[in-house]
Motif scaffolding. Structure first.
Motif, mmCIF file in Angstrom:
data_model
loop_
_atom_site.group_PDB
_atom_site.id
_atom_site.type_symbol
_atom_site.label_atom_id
_atom_site.label_comp_id
_atom_site.label_asym_id
_atom_site.label_seq_id
_atom_site.Cartn_x
_atom_site.Cartn_y
_atom_site.Cartn_z
ATOM 1 N N ARG A 35 32.604 35.303 38.561
ATOM 2 C CA ARG A 35 33.232 34.829 39.702
ATOM 3 C C ARG A 35 33.920 33.667 39.836
ATOM 4 O O ARG A 35 33.649 32.421 38.203
ATOM 5 N N PRO A 36 34.804 33.201 40.640
ATOM 6 C CA PRO A 36 35.577 32.051 40.330
ATOM 7 C C PRO A 36 34.791 30.624 40.549
ATOM 8 O O PRO A 36 33.303 30.493 40.927
ATOM 9 N N VAL A 37 34.830 29.467 39.155
ATOM 10 C CA VAL A 37 33.727 28.039 39.339
ATOM 11 C C VAL A 37 33.890 27.325 40.481
ATOM 12 O O VAL A 37 32.344 27.365 40.567
ATOM 13 N N ASP A 38 34.378 27.320 40.783
ATOM 14 C CA ASP A 38 34.231 27.099 42.408
ATOM 15 C C ASP A 38 33.626 27.623 43.191
ATOM 16 O O ASP A 38 32.777 27.017 44.438
ATOM 17 N N GLU A 39 33.170 28.731 43.722
ATOM 18 C CA GLU A 39 32.431 29.207 43.806
ATOM 19 C C GLU A 39 30.834 28.946 44.252
ATOM 20 O O GLU A 39 29.763 28.932 44.638
ATOM 21 N N ILE A 40 30.365 29.143 42.603
ATOM 22 C CA ILE A 40 29.673 28.921 41.815
ATOM 23 C C ILE A 40 28.835 27.420 41.807
ATOM 24 O O ILE A 40 27.981 27.246 42.127
ATOM 25 N N ILE A 41 29.818 26.916 41.843
ATOM 26 C CA ILE A 41 29.433 25.261 42.258
ATOM 27 C C ILE A 41 29.218 25.000 43.347
ATOM 28 O O ILE A 41 28.235 24.573 43.588
#
Length: 254
Positions: A35-41
């Motif tokens: 998953r994209p890092v910004d989505e995880i953040i």
């Protein structure tokens, strides 16, 4: 134990529960896969905000909701300063909708050149009277938004704000600018003109603006400039892709 020790005991239980939730959240986030890092953040920020508020809301009966609504309406009637909905400043829109409600997403759609950006500027100006406003000016830069606001507030032309030569020629323009510097008419607007942001990145910045500056409302102009990650694309169905971005903003508002 004695009743006097109960509050401390309850607080201790709550803290232990929150520590366990933090541990579980960390374990879940580290298994984010591709998953994209910004989505995880963004997911981490939303989960932490919910945890700080005491956990997710439980369902309540219709009767309880009616009681809660009645209490809120009476409070607003007797204390107008705690009004929950915000007036846009457009009389017909406010009469039809009751203003902007907390936790709601409002989308203004029209053909190109119809004046959507002008409406966005006017909304930011009007809503700043009720509290801090966060603006994501995604198509142009901060100068475009600032010039539009200045022209609207101080009754000067956009041409006078494009370059110094025009400013020198227009009567009253420089005086209007100096007055705005000394006593800004809209000091509670925070402008982010970063381009190529994803919906999750914008949602993350919304939470930060709310935390740092108390922003209650946010305006993004426009949806078509939001960058879509690979998993957010729906082939050629741009409407479905924008629907996903709108859903992220709605969840952030709630």
């Amino acid at each position: 134990g004695p009743i006097t020790s109960l509050p401390g005991y309850v607080i201790r239980l709550r803290d232990l529960w929150r520590r366990r939730e933090l541990h579980d959240l960390g374990a879940t986030l580290t298994q984010g896969g591709d998953r994209p890092v910004d989505e995880i953040i963004a997911e981490a920020e939303a989960s932490l905000a919910e945890l700080a508020a005491g956990g997710s809301h439980s369902a309540k009966s219709y009767a309880e909701r009616v009681e809660q609504l009645t209490t809120e309406l009476i409070e607003e009637r007797d204390h107008p300063e705690i009004r929950r909905s915000l007036l846009t400043g457009f009389a017909e829109m406010d009469q039809a909708t009751g203003g902007l409600r907390p936790g709601a997403l409002v989308v203004i759609a029209a053909r190109a050149g119809a004046g959507k950006s002008s409406i966005a500027v006017a909304l930011a100006d009007n809503l700043a009277r009720h509290g801090a406003v966060g603006v994501f000016w995604l198509e142009d830069d901060w100068r475009d938004f600032t010039c539009r606001c200045l022209a609207r507030r101080r009754k000067i032309t956009m041409a006078a704000l494009r370059h110094g030569t025009a400013l020198a020629k227009e009567h009253g323009a420089e005086e209007a600018l100096q007055a705005e510097r000394i006593t800004p008419a809209i000091p509670r607007i925070f402008i982010d003109d970063t381009h190529d942001l994803t919906a999750h990145e914008i949602a993350s910045r919304m939470r930060r603006l709310h935390h740092d500056h108390g922003c209650r409302t946010f305006i993004a102009d426009h949806l078509g400039e939001i960058r879509l990650d690979r998993d957010e694309r729906w082939g050629d169905r741009h409407d479905l892709s924008l629907g996903r971005a709108a859903r992220i903003f709605r969840n952030t508002a709630k």
